[in-house]
Design a protein around this motif. Structure first.
Motif, PDB file in Angstrom:
ATOM      1  N   GLU A   1      22.994 -47.935  25.995  1.00  0.00           N
ATOM      2  CA  GLU A   1      23.318 -48.547  24.363  1.00  0.00           C
ATOM      3  C   GLU A   1      22.232 -49.631  25.617  1.00  0.00           C
ATOM      4  OE1 GLU A   1      26.400 -48.389  21.651  1.00  0.00           O
ATOM      5  OE2 GLU A   1      27.427 -48.247  23.696  1.00  0.00           O
TER       6      GLU A   1
ATOM      7  N   ASP B   1      27.258 -50.516  18.249  1.00  0.00           N
ATOM      8  CA  ASP B   1      26.299 -49.761  18.174  1.00  0.00           C
ATOM      9  C   ASP B   1      24.444 -50.436  18.475  1.00  0.00           C
ATOM     10  OD1 ASP B   1      25.262 -47.091  17.754  1.00  0.00           O
ATOM     11  OD2 ASP B   1      25.943 -46.412  15.836  1.00  0.00           O
ATOM     12  N   SER B   2      24.327 -51.668  18.156  1.00  0.00           N
ATOM     13  CA  SER B   2      23.141 -51.929  18.561  1.00  0.00           C
ATOM     14  C   SER B   2      22.352 -52.695  17.481  1.00  0.00           C
ATOM     15  CB  SER B   2      22.083 -51.099  19.640  1.00  0.00           C
ATOM     16  OG  SER B   2      21.844 -50.433  18.630  1.00  0.00           O
TER      17      SER B   2
END
Length: 115
Positions: free
Chosen positions: A29, A101-102
């Motif tokens: 990620e 989740d970026s």
DNA sequence: CCCTTGACTATCT
DNA sequence: GAGATAGCCAAGG
């Protein structure tokens, strides 16, 4: 120092430094957020080169286990740090960390950024 | 230039 | 769910 390394390092540092306390991100990620989707393994190298102290302990494996060998000193260190950040662990596995989740991170870090 | 290593990941058995 | 295999890509010997 390669141009690649220079850019990669700074990108990784910014991403890692921007991880919200109490949350964790995977190497993949972080690499993806930094703009290098295939360089999960290079993330560790970049962090090792960081002069400023980075919250490296907020970076875990894709399966949310800690980054090091269970039982090792570094492993225990990371576990303690995460727990003090408010991250809940179960036998060395992160069980209750906010999944960034970026998305917000991506906006937060790459919005006013240069280039 | 070839080979090994690594704070990785996904997939198959 | 654990172990093996294969991609991955840069750094260092």
């Amino acid at each position: 120092m390669s141009a690649f390394q220079d850019k990669f390092d700074q990108a990784v540092w910014r991403v890692v430094a921007g991880i919200v306390p109490g949350t964790v991100m995977g190497y993949g990620e972080v690499a993806r957020a930094a703009g290098f989707p295939r360089h999960a393994r290079m993330v560790s190298r970049a962090m090792g080169r960081s002069a400023a102290p980075l919250p490296w302990y907020r970076v875990v494996r894709s399966n949310r286990t800690l980054a090091f060998t269970p039982g090792s000193e570094a492993w225990l260190r990371q576990k303690s740090l995460l727990e003090s950040e408010g991250v809940q662990l179960k036998n060395g596995k992160v069980i209750c960390a906010v999944q960034t989740d970026s998305v917000d991170l991506d906006r937060l870090l790459w919005g006013p950024a240069e280039e």
